[in-house]
Design an enzyme around this catalytic site. Structure first.
Site, PDB file in Angstrom:
ATOM      1  N   PRO A 158       0.908  -1.036  -0.200  1.00  0.00           N
ATOM      2  CA  PRO A 158       0.075   0.011   0.069  1.00  0.00           C
ATOM      3  C   PRO A 158       0.843   1.240   0.069  1.00  0.00           C
ATOM      4  CG  PRO A 158       0.059  -0.982   2.201  1.00  0.00           C
ATOM      5  CD  PRO A 158       0.833  -2.032   1.371  1.00  0.00           C
ATOM      6  N   MET A 159       0.638   2.159  -0.942  1.00  0.00           N
ATOM      7  CA  MET A 159       1.482   3.239  -1.029  1.00  0.00           C
ATOM      8  C   MET A 159       0.615   4.566  -1.445  1.00  0.00           C
ATOM      9  SD  MET A 159       4.478   1.627  -3.562  1.00  0.00           S
ATOM     10  CE  MET A 159       3.376   0.913  -4.505  1.00  0.00           C
ATOM     11  N   GLN A 212      -6.323  -0.676   2.763  1.00  0.00           N
ATOM     12  CA  GLN A 212      -5.728  -0.346   3.908  1.00  0.00           C
ATOM     13  C   GLN A 212      -6.214   0.824   4.805  1.00  0.00           C
ATOM     14  OE1 GLN A 212      -1.661   1.161   4.340  1.00  0.00           O
ATOM     15  NE2 GLN A 212      -1.180  -0.729   5.236  1.00  0.00           N
ATOM     16  N   CYS A 222       3.354   3.278   9.155  1.00  0.00           N
ATOM     17  CA  CYS A 222       3.655   4.581   8.553  1.00  0.00           C
ATOM     18  C   CYS A 222       4.497   5.506   9.423  1.00  0.00           C
ATOM     19  CB  CYS A 222       2.482   5.371   8.078  1.00  0.00           C
ATOM     20  SG  CYS A 222       2.833   6.836   7.185  1.00  0.00           S
ATOM     21  N   LYS A 276      -0.118  -4.324   8.965  1.00  0.00           N
ATOM     22  CA  LYS A 276       1.171  -4.018   8.805  1.00  0.00           C
ATOM     23  C   LYS A 276       1.788  -3.345   9.611  1.00  0.00           C
ATOM     24  CE  LYS A 276       3.736  -2.449   4.540  1.00  0.00           C
ATOM     25  NZ  LYS A 276       4.692  -1.587   5.143  1.00  0.00           N
ATOM     26  N   HIS A 285       7.573  -5.039   8.136  1.00  0.00           N
ATOM     27  CA  HIS A 285       8.416  -4.346   7.884  1.00  0.00           C
ATOM     28  C   HIS A 285       9.654  -4.302   8.283  1.00  0.00           C
ATOM     29  CE1 HIS A 285       9.540  -0.519   5.367  1.00  0.00           C
ATOM     30  NE2 HIS A 285      10.764  -1.005   5.731  1.00  0.00           N
ATOM     31  N   GLY A 289      10.869  -5.086   2.844  1.00  0.00           N
ATOM     32  CA  GLY A 289      12.192  -4.331   3.132  1.00  0.00           C
ATOM     33  C   GLY A 289      13.092  -5.112   2.401  1.00  0.00           C
ATOM     34  N   ALA A 297       7.643  -2.202  -2.205  1.00  0.00           N
ATOM     35  CA  ALA A 297       7.013  -0.740  -2.507  1.00  0.00           C
ATOM     36  C   ALA A 297       8.010   0.062  -3.248  1.00  0.00           C
ATOM     37  CB  ALA A 297       7.067   0.004  -1.242  1.00  0.00           C
ATOM     38  N   GLU A 298       9.133   0.396  -2.988  1.00  0.00           N
ATOM     39  CA  GLU A 298      10.080   1.256  -3.656  1.00  0.00           C
ATOM     40  C   GLU A 298      10.402   0.403  -5.035  1.00  0.00           C
ATOM     41  OE1 GLU A 298      11.434   4.341  -3.453  1.00  0.00           O
ATOM     42  OE2 GLU A 298      10.071   4.880  -1.993  1.00  0.00           O
TER      43      GLU A 298
END
Length: 493
Positions: free
Chosen positions: A23-24, A79, A108, A147, A175, A209, A232-233
């Protein structure tokens, strides 16, 4: 019919998903999820949704979840960020028919999450979290997942995960970074923490991660034993990561823009942000295209810039291929092209999708690769503004401000606290006449045909001007007629 739980939920509903798109915020929208699924992603999350806004704002619900129910976009987990059990349940009940599970964001680490008191900044409030998870597990027709980020101590992280499992969490994403590992201090995620959690609980675990290539996914699953890996990234820089491919950046950008056109709505700022991520490395070479991309007015404009980039990179590839066949007059130009390729230090040419690795923070004891004792003394890196510790040193920019205004306060503890908006909980405008944030103030001022100088809103003033132009200045005690005001109230301006 009882809802599936734990491993049954992962195997049946999520179809044993191993490759997961994280989720971003404003980045994992429908178009990007569909693109990622085309290239190997097996499970996607929505962007993080604000539970309080989701409950009160129908437009927010429609834009972020209700706009299009697409069967290609399943399985899907929605989310939410929240810190109130009742609000969280209300939002989840509104969303549960449009997804396969509800996820509570406890990871977050950004400043907005600290101000709003959600995300990783709830990780010490175990009683509150236990209540939220239990209530969701009882009330919802779909499973509840979480998360999280880890604590520095492995033992505390394991206790944290077991508490969430006991409360009713059916799948946990870990994470492997702490709440302080962000920005320049991101560092390496701890797979040891993730392994310890996986061994201690009896629900599926996803790892998050250090994922930049498909080989990282495979190595993570082997070392930790997790059931799935989230990216994610890595996914933002290469949506074909889970396929094990590194295609040209213009190819991915072109395909993404085609999906955007087929599945609106998608904000232009969101589209532009995705293309900037894809082009991160190649824009270091073709810097003039950065401005063209930033000023493109629509998706077609971005597509045109993408075509320019493709033409340039194709030409560079052809020139490199023909390098040995060129006459001596072109040798100097080819040397320049080659230097542009090699000076970046990248594993692939800049036009190929590949991860971006943040440079480590500079060592305060060195300067230009030499010890500080051999050169002049350097200042110690200042603490992050949102850190809990004291900030003993100031940046050069703040030192200049201090010189101009000796009484200026830079201490986080002494700074005035943000006053919350009376409706949504976000920081209110300091000069707002309604004591609201800009979004809530705009809606209220529009509805009541009022002005708010603090936010620069002039609905009443515009209504008066419109009244004067329509009626020749006909006012009653300085106010427009009721009919004019009513018309202005329904005018979208």
């Amino acid at each position: 019919m009882a809802k599936p739980r734990g491993f049954e939920f992962w195997r049946s509903t999520l179809k044993g998903a191993r490759y997961v798109v994280a989720p971003m915020v404003e980045q994992s929208e429908l178009a990007w999820r569909l693109l990622s699924r085309r290239h190997g992603a097996e499970l996607c999350y929505t962007p993080m949704l604000h539970a309080q806004v989701f409950v009160r704002d129908a437009n927010y619900r429609r834009e972020n979840l209700y706009s299009e129910v697409n069967q290609e976009d399943r399985p899907l987990i929605a989310q939410f960020c929240a810190n109130d059990p009742e609000v969280f349940i209300q939002a989840a009940l509104l969303a549960q028919d449009y997804c396969d599970a509800i996820d509570l964001n406890l990871g977050c680490p950004q400043m907005i999450a600290k101000r709003g008191h959600y995300g990783v900044f709830l990780q010490d409030e175990w009683d509150l979290l236990e209540k939220m998870i239990k209530l969701a597990d009882e009330k919802l027709s779909v499973p509840i997942t979480c998360k999280i980020r880890v604590f520095p101590e492995i033992e505390k992280t394991v206790k944290y995960a077991k508490m969430l499992e006991k409360a009713g969490c059916q799948l946990l994403t870990v994470h492997g970074r702490t709440k302080d590992q962000k920005g320049a201090l991101t560092g390496i995620a701890s797979w040891k923490h993730i392994t310890a959690v996986r061994e201690a609980v009896n629900i599926p675990i996803f790892a998050n991660g250090n994922i930049q290539h498909l080989s990282d996914v495979q190595r993570c699953m082997e070392e930790t034993g997790v059931h799935g890996v989230m990216s994610a990234e890595g996914n933002l820089h290469n949506p074909a990561l889970f396929e094990g491919r590194s295609p040209p950046v213009w190819e991915m950008a072109e395909e993404y823009l085609e999906v955007v056109e087929k599945h609106p709505p998608c904000s232009l700022s969101c589209v532009r942000a995705h293309v900037f991520k894809l082009w991160h490395h190649t824009l270091q070479i073709h810097q003039d295209l950065r401005e063209e991309l930033a000023t493109a007015k629509n998706v077609a404009g971005i597509a045109e810039v993408n075509r320019q980039l493709e033409q340039r990179c194709q030409l560079m590839r052809e020139l490199n291929f023909l390098k040995q066949l060129l006459v001596s007059l072109l040798q100097e130009e080819m040397a320049k092209d080659e230097s542009e390729w090699t000076r970046t230090g990248l594993p692939f040419p800049h036009w190929i999708c590949q991860p971006y690795v943040r440079p480590p923070p500079k060592d305060p004891n060195t300067e230009n690769g030499q010890k500080a004792s051999e050169t002049k003394a350097v200042s110690v890196k200042r603490a992050l503004e949102d850190s809990d510790g004291p900030n003993d040193s100031l940046s050069k920019n703040k030192q200049k401000k201090k010189a101009r205004n000796p009484h200026k306060n830079f201490c986080p503890e002494l700074k005035p606290k943000y006053i919350k908006c009376e409706q949504c909980g976000n920081p209110k405008g300091n000069k707002c006449v309604f004591n609201l944030c800009r979004g809530c103030c705009k809606r209220k001022a529009f509805k009541e045909v009022a002005d708010c100088p603090g936010h620069g809103l002039r609905f009443k003033t515009k209504a008066l001007k419109q009244s004067n132009s329509d009626t020749g200045g006909g006012l009653t005690n300085g106010n427009p007629t009721s009919q004019t005001v009513s018309t202005a109230a329904h005018d979208p301006l």
